[in-house]
Design a protein around this motif. Structure first.
Motif, PDB file in Angstrom:
ATOM      1  N   PRO A 175       0.822  -1.209   0.000  1.00 10.71           N
ATOM      2  CA  PRO A 175       0.000   0.000   0.000  1.00 10.71           C
ATOM      3  C   PRO A 175       0.858   1.262   0.000  1.00 10.71           C
ATOM      4  CG  PRO A 175      -0.169  -1.208   2.097  1.00 10.71           C
ATOM      5  CD  PRO A 175       0.727  -1.990   1.219  1.00 10.71           C
ATOM      6  N   GLY A 176       0.350   2.297  -0.681  1.00 10.22           N
ATOM      7  CA  GLY A 176       1.115   3.536  -0.738  1.00 10.22           C
ATOM      8  C   GLY A 176       0.559   4.535  -1.725  1.00 10.22           C
ATOM      9  N   PRO A 177       1.265   5.676  -1.887  1.00 11.51           N
ATOM     10  CA  PRO A 177       0.748   6.800  -2.671  1.00 11.51           C
ATOM     11  C   PRO A 177       0.994   6.663  -4.169  1.00 11.51           C
ATOM     12  CG  PRO A 177       2.797   7.424  -1.615  1.00 11.51           C
ATOM     13  CD  PRO A 177       2.510   6.014  -1.168  1.00 11.51           C
ATOM     14  N   LEU A 178       0.752   5.460  -4.717  1.00 15.74           N
ATOM     15  CA  LEU A 178       0.949   5.205  -6.141  1.00 15.74           C
ATOM     16  C   LEU A 178      -0.346   4.690  -6.750  1.00 15.74           C
ATOM     17  CD1 LEU A 178       2.764   4.792  -8.663  1.00 15.74           C
ATOM     18  CD2 LEU A 178       3.133   2.434  -7.852  1.00 15.74           C
ATOM     19  N   THR A 179      -0.780   5.329  -7.838  1.00 12.12           N
ATOM     20  CA  THR A 179      -1.935   4.870  -8.610  1.00 12.12           C
ATOM     21  C   THR A 179      -1.430   4.304  -9.925  1.00 12.12           C
ATOM     22  OG1 THR A 179      -3.385   6.524  -7.628  1.00 12.12           O
ATOM     23  CG2 THR A 179      -4.059   5.623  -9.763  1.00 12.12           C
ATOM     24  N   LEU A 180      -1.895   3.094 -10.267  1.00  6.05           N
ATOM     25  CA  LEU A 180      -1.502   2.463 -11.532  1.00  6.05           C
ATOM     26  C   LEU A 180      -2.666   2.507 -12.510  1.00  6.05           C
ATOM     27  CD1 LEU A 180       0.351  -0.728 -10.218  1.00  6.05           C
ATOM     28  CD2 LEU A 180       1.369   1.426 -11.031  1.00  6.05           C
ATOM     29  N   VAL A 181      -2.417   3.005 -13.716  1.00  8.35           N
ATOM     30  CA  VAL A 181      -3.409   2.927 -14.787  1.00  8.35           C
ATOM     31  C   VAL A 181      -3.103   1.670 -15.590  1.00  8.35           C
ATOM     32  CG1 VAL A 181      -4.301   4.018 -16.888  1.00  8.35           C
ATOM     33  CG2 VAL A 181      -3.775   5.415 -14.864  1.00  8.35           C
ATOM     34  N   LEU A 182      -4.065   0.746 -15.605  1.00  9.94           N
ATOM     35  CA  LEU A 182      -3.874  -0.579 -16.204  1.00  9.94           C
ATOM     36  C   LEU A 182      -5.070  -0.925 -17.086  1.00  9.94           C
ATOM     37  CD1 LEU A 182      -2.722  -2.435 -12.942  1.00  9.94           C
ATOM     38  CD2 LEU A 182      -1.260  -1.639 -14.812  1.00  9.94           C
ATOM     39  N   GLY A 237      -9.301  11.673  10.204  1.00  5.52           N
ATOM     40  CA  GLY A 237      -8.073  10.943  10.556  1.00  5.52           C
ATOM     41  C   GLY A 237      -6.915  11.893  10.767  1.00  5.52           C
ATOM     42  N   GLY A 238      -7.212  13.165  11.022  1.00  6.36           N
ATOM     43  CA  GLY A 238      -6.140  14.141  11.203  1.00  6.36           C
ATOM     44  C   GLY A 238      -5.559  14.586   9.869  1.00  6.36           C
ATOM     45  N   ALA A 239      -4.421  15.260   9.926  1.00  7.87           N
ATOM     46  CA  ALA A 239      -3.795  15.784   8.706  1.00  7.87           C
ATOM     47  C   ALA A 239      -3.128  14.655   7.925  1.00  7.87           C
ATOM     48  CB  ALA A 239      -2.771  16.857   9.074  1.00  7.87           C
ATOM     49  N   CYS A 240      -3.219  14.735   6.604  1.00  7.63           N
ATOM     50  CA  CYS A 240      -2.643  13.692   5.743  1.00  7.63           C
ATOM     51  C   CYS A 240      -1.110  13.747   5.791  1.00  7.63           C
ATOM     52  CB  CYS A 240      -3.094  13.887   4.301  1.00  7.63           C
ATOM     53  SG  CYS A 240      -4.877  13.772   4.121  1.00  7.63           S
ATOM     54  N   PRO A 241      -0.459  12.619   6.029  1.00  6.59           N
ATOM     55  CA  PRO A 241       0.993  12.643   6.229  1.00  6.59           C
ATOM     56  C   PRO A 241       1.836  12.939   4.978  1.00  6.59           C
ATOM     57  CG  PRO A 241       0.153  10.393   6.426  1.00  6.59           C
ATOM     58  CD  PRO A 241      -1.038  11.300   6.344  1.00  6.59           C
ATOM     59  N   VAL A 242       1.315  12.690   3.780  1.00  6.00           N
ATOM     60  CA  VAL A 242       2.086  12.991   2.562  1.00  6.00           C
ATOM     61  C   VAL A 242       1.709  14.378   2.028  1.00  6.00           C
ATOM     62  CG1 VAL A 242       2.552  12.328   0.166  1.00  6.00           C
ATOM     63  CG2 VAL A 242       2.423  10.569   1.950  1.00  6.00           C
ATOM     64  N   GLY A 243       0.420  14.631   1.864  1.00  2.55           N
ATOM     65  CA  GLY A 243      -0.030  15.991   1.592  1.00  2.55           C
ATOM     66  C   GLY A 243      -0.265  16.363   0.142  1.00  2.55           C
ATOM     67  N   VAL A 244       0.303  15.631  -0.817  1.00  5.34           N
ATOM     68  CA  VAL A 244      -0.038  15.833  -2.230  1.00  5.34           C
ATOM     69  C   VAL A 244      -0.648  14.541  -2.763  1.00  5.34           C
ATOM     70  CG1 VAL A 244       1.617  17.646  -2.772  1.00  5.34           C
ATOM     71  CG2 VAL A 244       2.312  15.243  -2.962  1.00  5.34           C
ATOM     72  N   GLU A 245      -1.392  14.637  -3.875  1.00 10.20           N
ATOM     73  CA  GLU A 245      -2.098  13.498  -4.427  1.00 10.20           C
ATOM     74  C   GLU A 245      -1.126  12.399  -4.857  1.00 10.20           C
ATOM     75  OE1 GLU A 245      -2.278  16.601  -5.376  1.00 10.20           O
ATOM     76  OE2 GLU A 245      -4.352  17.292  -5.270  1.00 10.20           O
ATOM     77  N   SER A 246      -1.678  11.214  -5.114  1.00  5.68           N
ATOM     78  CA  SER A 246      -0.847  10.072  -5.488  1.00  5.68           C
ATOM     79  C   SER A 246      -0.136  10.320  -6.823  1.00  5.68           C
ATOM     80  CB  SER A 246      -1.707   8.814  -5.595  1.00  5.68           C
ATOM     81  OG  SER A 246      -2.711   8.968  -6.578  1.00  5.68           O
ATOM     82  N   THR A 247       0.984   9.648  -6.981  1.00  4.51           N
ATOM     83  CA  THR A 247       1.661   9.582  -8.269  1.00  4.51           C
ATOM     84  C   THR A 247       0.827   8.692  -9.184  1.00  4.51           C
ATOM     85  OG1 THR A 247       3.813   9.852  -7.227  1.00  4.51           O
ATOM     86  CG2 THR A 247       3.790   8.802  -9.394  1.00  4.51           C
ATOM     87  N   VAL A 248       0.521   9.168 -10.401  1.00  6.48           N
ATOM     88  CA  VAL A 248      -0.247   8.349 -11.344  1.00  6.48           C
ATOM     89  C   VAL A 248       0.689   7.844 -12.444  1.00  6.48           C
ATOM     90  CG1 VAL A 248      -2.211   8.227 -12.929  1.00  6.48           C
ATOM     91  CG2 VAL A 248      -2.355   9.683 -10.886  1.00  6.48           C
ATOM     92  N   LEU A 249       0.810   6.510 -12.507  1.00  5.75           N
ATOM     93  CA  LEU A 249       1.718   5.875 -13.455  1.00  5.75           C
ATOM     94  C   LEU A 249       0.907   5.038 -14.436  1.00  5.75           C
ATOM     95  CD1 LEU A 249       4.739   5.232 -14.114  1.00  5.75           C
ATOM     96  CD2 LEU A 249       4.425   3.144 -12.764  1.00  5.75           C
ATOM     97  N   LEU A 278       4.697   8.526 -16.659  1.00  5.37           N
ATOM     98  CA  LEU A 278       4.273   9.276 -15.482  1.00  5.37           C
ATOM     99  C   LEU A 278       3.193  10.271 -15.897  1.00  5.37           C
ATOM    100  CD1 LEU A 278       4.982   9.662 -12.455  1.00  5.37           C
ATOM    101  CD2 LEU A 278       6.538  11.476 -13.161  1.00  5.37           C
ATOM    102  N   LEU A 279       1.943  10.039 -15.460  1.00  2.00           N
ATOM    103  CA  LEU A 279       0.861  10.954 -15.823  1.00  2.00           C
ATOM    104  C   LEU A 279       0.754  12.114 -14.839  1.00  2.00           C
ATOM    105  CD1 LEU A 279      -2.019   8.520 -16.876  1.00  2.00           C
ATOM    106  CD2 LEU A 279      -0.301   9.625 -18.303  1.00  2.00           C
ATOM    107  N   ARG A 280       1.124  11.846 -13.595  1.00  2.00           N
ATOM    108  CA  ARG A 280       1.059  12.917 -12.592  1.00  2.00           C
ATOM    109  C   ARG A 280       2.122  12.645 -11.534  1.00  2.00           C
ATOM    110  NH1 ARG A 280      -4.373  13.623  -9.070  1.00  2.00           N
ATOM    111  NH2 ARG A 280      -3.641  11.714  -8.067  1.00  2.00           N
ATOM    112  N   PRO A 281       3.089  13.576 -11.347  1.00  2.00           N
ATOM    113  CA  PRO A 281       3.998  13.400 -10.219  1.00  2.00           C
ATOM    114  C   PRO A 281       3.201  13.559  -8.930  1.00  2.00           C
ATOM    115  CG  PRO A 281       4.339  15.565 -11.227  1.00  2.00           C
ATOM    116  CD  PRO A 281       3.306  14.854 -12.055  1.00  2.00           C
ATOM    117  N   GLY A 282       3.552  12.798  -7.903  1.00  4.06           N
ATOM    118  CA  GLY A 282       2.762  12.872  -6.671  1.00  4.06           C
ATOM    119  C   GLY A 282       3.524  12.353  -5.478  1.00  4.06           C
ATOM    120  N   GLY A 283       2.787  11.732  -4.576  1.00  6.69           N
ATOM    121  CA  GLY A 283       3.314  11.378  -3.259  1.00  6.69           C
ATOM    122  C   GLY A 283       4.378  10.308  -3.247  1.00  6.69           C
ATOM    123  N   LEU A 284       4.566   9.606  -4.349  1.00  6.88           N
ATOM    124  CA  LEU A 284       5.704   8.682  -4.454  1.00  6.88           C
ATOM    125  C   LEU A 284       6.712   9.310  -5.398  1.00  6.88           C
ATOM    126  CD1 LEU A 284       6.974   5.904  -3.808  1.00  6.88           C
ATOM    127  CD2 LEU A 284       5.894   5.058  -5.898  1.00  6.88           C
TER     128      LEU A 284
END
Ligand code: AMP
Ligand code: MG
Length: 298
Positions: free
Chosen positions: A66-73, A146-158, A167-173
């Protein structure tokens, strides 16, 4: 429809198999129907029910979920997704988030959850429950705090739906971490033909205009500062990272933009941020926030 924290930003979630639930998300955000949503799942089995994983996708999932990465598949045959969630595309954007509240929600729902950022389309993403309530008010049934988000920017979209990893969007990874696993990434950055609607030039925008790469603020400006050589925080100054850490800047970016947006200044001057680590995503968001706002009425 439930807003919930992820490690990146707050999401506005609805069951991704339901046209009615997904339609409510688009309506609440006033999001254009051609901009597909990220579908969140609890585990790899959930992701594989929706998408076809090749070897690259497996490596990326193994390394970063789990983590701040979105995969387009490519969508899996018979994937039980509302066509609204994917905007009719034959691909799907999937992610397993790491935030414990998101994971608890996904485990309890036991269905894929479509969740874009919980803010009106085009505006600054929310990183606290209070941001969500301020932005969406009665349009959202429930906000899990859940309080403040620890990464703070949207996920990286790959995008791994084609022959080259893009890389469609640079982001939290950060890019460097991805490239260690997948090799060099292609960048899709033709603004005239965005492959991902998040690439639209104006996005993530506060109310006030932004002036980038400022050395100091003009008299009518608020200052979004960075690093040790900036003036101290005050009504018109917020420092993204006094220590000069781009990852800390990512964590503070959206909350500070929101604060300066209501500071009474005429404009926000932004000091330069280095591109290392999450700095690439911070610079991307700031560039879009500063872009001309065709079609935006505020
Ligand atoms: P957000 O509103 O922050 O969740 O943004 C989701 C991002 O993922 C947007 O930039 C979408 O355009 C992008 N996205 C979602 N699904 C797809 C897809 N199938 N192909 C390309 N981009 C996608
Ligand atoms: Mg968004």
């Amino acid at each position: 429809m439930v807003a919930f924290p992820t490690e990146t930003v707050y999401g506005l979630g609805g069951v991704a198999t339901s046209d009615a639930a997904v339609a409510r998300i688009y309506a609440a955000k006033r999001r254009p129907a051609h901009n597909p949503l990220i579908v969140h799942v609890a585990d790899l089995a959930g992701a594989r029910a929706l998408a076809r994983f090749d070897e690259r996708a497996h490596s990326a999932a193994e390394a970063f979920w789990p983590g701040p990465l979105t995969l387009v598949l490519p969508q899996a045959p018979g994937a039980p997704l509302s066509r609204l969630a994917t905007a009719g595309l034959d691909t799907v954007a999937v992610r397993i988030p790491a935030h414990p509240v998101a994971r608890a929600l996904l485990a309890a729902v036991f269905l894929p959850v479509a969740a874009p950022s919980a803010n009106p389309s085009g505006s600054v993403s929310p990183t606290t429950a209070r941001h969500v309530a301020a932005d969406l008010g009665d349009a959202v049934d429930l906000v899990l705090d859940g309080g403040a988000c620890p990464v703070g920017v949207e996920s990286t979209v790959l995008d791994l739906s084609g022959p080259e990893a893009r890389l469609l969007r640079p982001g939290g990874l950060e890019r460097a971490a991805l490239e260690r696993v997948l090799g060099p990434l292609a960048q899709s950055s033709d603004p005239a033909a965005p492959r991902s609607p998040g690439q639209l030039a104006s996005h993530y925008a506060p109310r006030l205009p932004l002036r980038l790469d400022a050395i100091e603020a003009e008299p009518d400006e608020a200052l979004l500062a960075f690093g040790p050589d900036a003036p101290a925080d005050g009504v018109l100054v917020r420092n993204l990272s006094p220590a000069g850490d781009p990852d800390e800047a990512a964590r503070n970016l959206f909350a500070m933009l929101r604060e300066l947006d209501v500071s009474g200044a005429a404009r926000i001057a932004v000091m330069p941020i280095p591109a290392e680590g999450l700095g690439e995503a911070v610079r991307d968001r700031l560039r879009r926030a500063a872009a001309p706002r065709a079609g935006r009425s505020r």
